[in-house]
Design a protein around this motif. Structure first.
Motif, PDB file in Angstrom:
ATOM      1  N   TYR A 175       2.477   6.515   6.368  1.00 25.76           N
ATOM      2  CA  TYR A 175       1.113   6.015   6.255  1.00 25.76           C
ATOM      3  C   TYR A 175       0.771   5.648   4.813  1.00 25.76           C
ATOM      4  O   TYR A 175      -0.011   4.715   4.578  1.00 25.76           O
ATOM      5  CB  TYR A 175       0.123   7.027   6.834  1.00 25.76           C
ATOM      6  CG  TYR A 175       0.075   6.976   8.338  1.00 25.76           C
ATOM      7  CD1 TYR A 175      -0.751   6.069   8.989  1.00 25.76           C
ATOM      8  CD2 TYR A 175       0.881   7.807   9.103  1.00 25.76           C
ATOM      9  CE1 TYR A 175      -0.786   6.006  10.369  1.00 25.76           C
ATOM     10  CE2 TYR A 175       0.857   7.745  10.492  1.00 25.76           C
ATOM     11  CZ  TYR A 175       0.019   6.845  11.116  1.00 25.76           C
ATOM     12  OH  TYR A 175       0.005   6.781  12.490  1.00 25.76           O
ATOM     13  N   TRP A 182       2.901   4.360   2.750  1.00 25.03           N
ATOM     14  CA  TRP A 182       3.520   3.038   2.604  1.00 25.03           C
ATOM     15  C   TRP A 182       2.675   1.972   3.302  1.00 25.03           C
ATOM     16  O   TRP A 182       2.427   0.888   2.758  1.00 25.03           O
ATOM     17  CB  TRP A 182       4.922   3.050   3.194  1.00 25.03           C
ATOM     18  CG  TRP A 182       5.540   1.679   3.224  1.00 25.03           C
ATOM     19  CD1 TRP A 182       6.246   1.071   2.233  1.00 25.03           C
ATOM     20  CD2 TRP A 182       5.475   0.741   4.303  1.00 25.03           C
ATOM     21  NE1 TRP A 182       6.626  -0.195   2.626  1.00 25.03           N
ATOM     22  CE2 TRP A 182       6.175  -0.420   3.887  1.00 25.03           C
ATOM     23  CE3 TRP A 182       4.897   0.771   5.574  1.00 25.03           C
ATOM     24  CZ2 TRP A 182       6.304  -1.545   4.704  1.00 25.03           C
ATOM     25  CZ3 TRP A 182       5.027  -0.348   6.389  1.00 25.03           C
ATOM     26  CH2 TRP A 182       5.725  -1.481   5.950  1.00 25.03           C
ATOM     27  N   ALA A 183       2.230   2.262   4.529  1.00 24.98           N
ATOM     28  CA  ALA A 183       1.459   1.281   5.294  1.00 24.98           C
ATOM     29  C   ALA A 183       0.139   0.955   4.602  1.00 24.98           C
ATOM     30  O   ALA A 183      -0.279  -0.207   4.540  1.00 24.98           O
ATOM     31  CB  ALA A 183       1.195   1.808   6.706  1.00 24.98           C
ATOM     32  N   THR A 217      -1.513  -3.308   6.927  1.00 27.65           N
ATOM     33  CA  THR A 217      -2.304  -2.496   7.828  1.00 27.65           C
ATOM     34  C   THR A 217      -1.422  -2.191   9.022  1.00 27.65           C
ATOM     35  O   THR A 217      -0.363  -2.793   9.199  1.00 27.65           O
ATOM     36  CB  THR A 217      -3.572  -3.233   8.299  1.00 27.65           C
ATOM     37  OG1 THR A 217      -3.195  -4.178   9.319  1.00 27.65           O
ATOM     38  CG2 THR A 217      -4.236  -3.962   7.156  1.00 27.65           C
ATOM     39  N   LEU A 218      -1.862  -1.283   9.863  1.00 27.19           N
ATOM     40  CA  LEU A 218      -1.091  -0.968  11.051  1.00 27.19           C
ATOM     41  C   LEU A 218      -1.230  -2.048  12.103  1.00 27.19           C
ATOM     42  O   LEU A 218      -0.574  -2.004  13.140  1.00 27.19           O
ATOM     43  CB  LEU A 218      -1.547   0.373  11.631  1.00 27.19           C
ATOM     44  CG  LEU A 218      -1.365   1.579  10.713  1.00 27.19           C
ATOM     45  CD1 LEU A 218      -1.845   2.834  11.407  1.00 27.19           C
ATOM     46  CD2 LEU A 218       0.084   1.712  10.278  1.00 27.19           C
TER      47      LEU A 218
END
Length: 233
Positions: free
Chosen positions: A105, A107-108, A113-114
């Motif tokens: 998360y 890194w994201a 974005t997811l």
């Protein structure tokens, strides 16, 4: 509706990654700009072709014409306004999954974005606002009619291929709403069901399979890390 009588038919959950040029155009000029409508139509045709080439039996439009999973329906309703809210209150920034996989998360959050490319503000921006029901809900059919037309055009070269269009369930959107108009959450939920029925009916009448997503049921476990398993069950 086809059945897996001779072999197991393949499909997928619905949403696929939009092309970056379409994401950028929608973010810059909105989903109803004439050039964006052309890019959207071409994007749906391409994603349907690629699904067919991959071997997917029952295809969809990749949900390219929607802003994001459940919030897309707010673009199609009268009676809802958006208010700003601070990030710490946003449930998308907390959850059991974030606690178990903090490296991913981090890194994201830093790189994307997811829900899509960093420039795809159509996905990310709606999470930063609080939708508030301020009047009677009414459904605007223009967007679903556009999605139906794009998918139908994309299937012109795939005679006999089955297709579906995903939609959101009333219970998966009511949890995101703040209610300032209806007398109770049950009344609001019934109003949502009434307007969403028009979208469901349009898809079925167009000859496509209707997929109703109620992803809040499992998401509720992730987004409420303080709740006990018994309470969730």
């Amino acid at each position: 509706m086809r059945r897996s009588t001779d072999r197991i038919l393949t499909t997928h959950v619905g949403a696929l990654q939009r092309p970056p040029e379409l994401s950028k155009a929608m973010a810059a000029r909105g989903q109803w700009s004439p050039d964006v409508l052309g890019l959207l139509r071409d994007g749906v045709a391409d994603v349907v072709r690629r699904q067919a080439d991959t071997g997917i039996d029952i295809v969809d439009d990749g949900e390219f014409g929607k802003t994001m999973w459940s919030r897309y329906v707010l673009d199609r309703l009268d009676g809802v306004e958006a208010e700003e809210r601070s990030l710490p209150r946003n449930p998308v920034f907390r959850g059991r999954d974030r606690e178990q996989f903090p490296g991913f998360y981090a890194w994201a959050d830093a790189n994307a974005t997811l829900f899509g490319y960093p420039e795809d503000s159509n996905f990310f921006t709606p999470m930063l606002t609080q939708p508030v029901v301020t009047g009677q809900l009414r459904y605007r059919p223009e967007a679903v009619e556009r999605d139906i037309a794009n998918l139908r055009a994309a299937l012109a070269g795939e005679p006999g291929r089955e297709a579906f269009l995903p939609t959101v369930a009333p219970a998966s959107i009511v949890v995101a709403l703040q209610n300032k108009y209806y007398g109770s959450e049950d009344e609001l939920l019934r109003a949502l069901a009434g307007v969403l029925r028009q979208e469901y009916r349009a898809i079925v009448d167009a000859g496509f399979i209707l997929q109703v997503d109620d992803a809040w049921v499992p998401a509720n476990w992730d987004r409420n890390p303080d709740s006990a398993l018994d309470a969730y069950l």
